[in-house]
Each structure stands twice: as structure tokens, then as C-alpha cells.
Design a protein around this motif. Structure first.
Motif, short mmCIF file in Angstrom:
data_model
loop_
_atom_site.label_atom_id
_atom_site.label_comp_id
_atom_site.label_asym_id
_atom_site.label_seq_id
_atom_site.Cartn_x
_atom_site.Cartn_y
_atom_site.Cartn_z
N GLY A 17 15.80 0.88 58.61
CA GLY A 17 16.15 2.20 59.12
C GLY A 17 16.11 2.31 60.63
N GLY A 18 16.13 1.21 61.33
CA GLY A 18 16.20 1.25 62.79
C GLY A 18 14.84 1.26 63.46
N GLU A 19 14.83 1.60 64.76
CA GLU A 19 13.64 1.45 65.59
C GLU A 19 12.43 2.22 65.09
OE1 GLU A 19 14.33 2.10 69.74
OE2 GLU A 19 16.09 0.80 69.77
N GLU A 20 12.65 3.34 64.43
CA GLU A 20 11.55 4.15 63.90
C GLU A 20 11.37 3.95 62.40
OE1 GLU A 20 9.58 5.75 66.02
OE2 GLU A 20 10.89 5.00 67.61
N GLY A 21 12.05 2.95 61.85
CA GLY A 21 12.05 2.75 60.41
C GLY A 21 10.77 2.11 59.90
N LEU A 22 10.74 1.92 58.60
CA LEU A 22 9.57 1.36 57.93
C LEU A 22 9.42 -0.12 58.26
CD1 LEU A 22 10.02 3.03 54.44
CD2 LEU A 22 8.43 3.69 56.25
N PRO A 23 8.18 -0.57 58.58
CA PRO A 23 7.98 -1.97 58.97
C PRO A 23 7.86 -2.91 57.75
CG PRO A 23 5.93 -0.75 59.20
CD PRO A 23 6.96 0.24 58.77
N TYR A 24 8.66 -3.94 57.77
CA TYR A 24 8.68 -4.95 56.71
C TYR A 24 8.69 -6.33 57.35
CZ TYR A 24 9.65 -1.83 52.77
OH TYR A 24 9.56 -0.87 51.79
N VAL A 25 8.56 -7.35 56.52
CA VAL A 25 8.87 -8.70 56.93
C VAL A 25 9.85 -9.29 55.92
CG1 VAL A 25 6.65 -9.11 58.08
CG2 VAL A 25 6.96 -9.85 55.70
N ILE A 26 10.67 -10.20 56.41
CA ILE A 26 11.53 -11.00 55.55
C ILE A 26 10.83 -12.35 55.44
CG2 ILE A 26 13.86 -11.90 55.15
CD1 ILE A 26 14.67 -10.03 57.60
N GLU A 27 10.56 -12.79 54.21
CA GLU A 27 9.84 -14.05 54.06
C GLU A 27 10.36 -14.82 52.86
OE1 GLU A 27 5.64 -13.71 53.22
OE2 GLU A 27 5.92 -11.86 52.10
#
Length: 197
Positions: free
Chosen positions: A53-63
Motif C-alpha cells: 500500500g505504499g510508503e505508509e502501508g503495512l510492513p511485510y517481508v518477501i521471503e
């Protein structure tokens, strides 16, 4: 081995899209027995930071983990990996395009054989294949894979691991590993977990 990564001044307030999160283990394992990370830390995994969701979006990682490449909420990732070193790629590249290429691999099976050129993906291979320069060249060239200890002998673990699968150890084949990736000159180490968002 105890890994202390919470020294004063080693926290950071901001993760950026595409930052690399290198995980260190408290106990030696088959990967850390044959590779080493930045500052000789026992790095055995890497993931890519991404906000949905962009700069203010929810933080995730791709792993890339068993059973397949996936998105993991950052909080879950940090709960599962309490010792993390954060790196930022310092090359001439388009971060968003590199992250999009990583996202396109979600669902691909995890490559626990670490073989080059197949359809399965392991953690540092996810980064190596998808981080490309503005001229579309790999930022991280493959290296000869290492399954040997400091004496140059392939460890019994890896000999048994591949033998049970009817394969020879791919020693020296082109590949990557998270520890060596953390030492690349194209990665600037920013600090160590805990991360404050």
C-alpha cells in the motif's frame, strides 16, 4: 553461540522499500558451518522489506521459505527471527522494479536443494535473481557455492543430504548464500535489530 545484536546505537527508525533483512541464528547449523556473514555473524537467511500500500502501508517481508516464496508480516518475521542485520543496496537500480520481480515469485516452491537454474527459489537466490541494475544486469553476480568447512572439506551433513536424494553436492556451482550476500560491497549495513517503525 549467543548473538548479541542490541548494542546501544544499533536501532533504526526507518526501513525502506527493498531493504535486506539478514537473519542470524543463535546456534550453528549446516548453512553457518560453511558460510559466514558480515562481521563474521552467523547469517542463515535473508528477506526483502516491502510495504503493502505504499510508503505508509503495512510492513511485510518477501521471503523464500518452506514451502514457497511468501509475504510475511514484519512483526511475525521479527518474532521468528530475533537477530536481524539490516542492509540497504547501494547500487544504481530501480528499487520498485526489483521488489516487483520478487513479488512475482510469490508461490514459487522453496528450493531446499539450492540448485541453480530450476524453478524453485531459495532465500538469497530471490535477491540475486531480482535485484538488477538500471541496465538490467544482476547487481549481485553469482558466486561458486560453498558446502565445505574451513579445511576445504565438504561437510558430512551436505554429503549425506545430497546422497539421500541421489545427487552430488553442487560444490562450486554458481549460486549465492545469505552470509556472503551480507558482505557484498553493494550492501550498506545500517544497523541491527530491534527495528522501531
Amino acid at each position: 553461540m549467543t548473538v548479541a545484536l542490541t548494542a546501544a546505537g544499533q536501532t533504526f527508525k526507518e526501513l525502506r522499500e527493498g531493504d535486506l533483512l539478514f537473519c542470524c541464528t543463535d546456534t550453528a547449523n549446516a548453512i553457518t558451518a560453511v558460510t559466514s556473514g558480515v562481521e563474521d555473524l552467523p547469517v542463515d537467511h535473508v528477506a526483502v522489506f516491502h510495504r503493502i500500500g505504499g510508503e505508509e502501508g503495512l510492513p511485510y517481508v518477501i521471503e523464500a521459505v518452506k514451502p514457497a516464496v511468501r509475504l510475511t508480516p514484519l512483526e511475525t518475521f521479527l518474532n521468528n527471527n530475533p537477530h536481524v542485520v539490516v542492509g540497504r543496496v547501494n547500487a544504481d537500480f530501480y528499487i520498485q522494479q526489483s521488489v516487483r520481480r520478487c513479488l512475482a515469485m510469490i508461490g514459487k516452491p522453496y528450493d531446499d536443494l539450492y540448485l541453480p537454474g530450476d524453478s524453485a527459489i531459495y532465500c538469497s537466490e530471490l535477491v540475486q535473481l531480482n535485484y538488477r541494475s538500471v541496465s538490467n544486469q544482476p547487481i549481485f553476480q553469482p558466486i561458486p557455492m560453498s558446502f565445505h568447512d574451513e579445511t576445504g572439506k565438504v561437510t558430512d551433513y551436505w554429503l549425506d543430504f545430497y546422497s539421500q536424494r541421489g545427487l552430488t553436492v553442487p560444490e562450486g556451482q554458481p549460486g549465492t548464500n545469505p552470509g556472503e550476500l551480507s558482505r557484498r560491497p553493494q550492501v550498506t549495513i545500517l544497523g541491527k535489530y530491534p527495528i522501531q517503525l
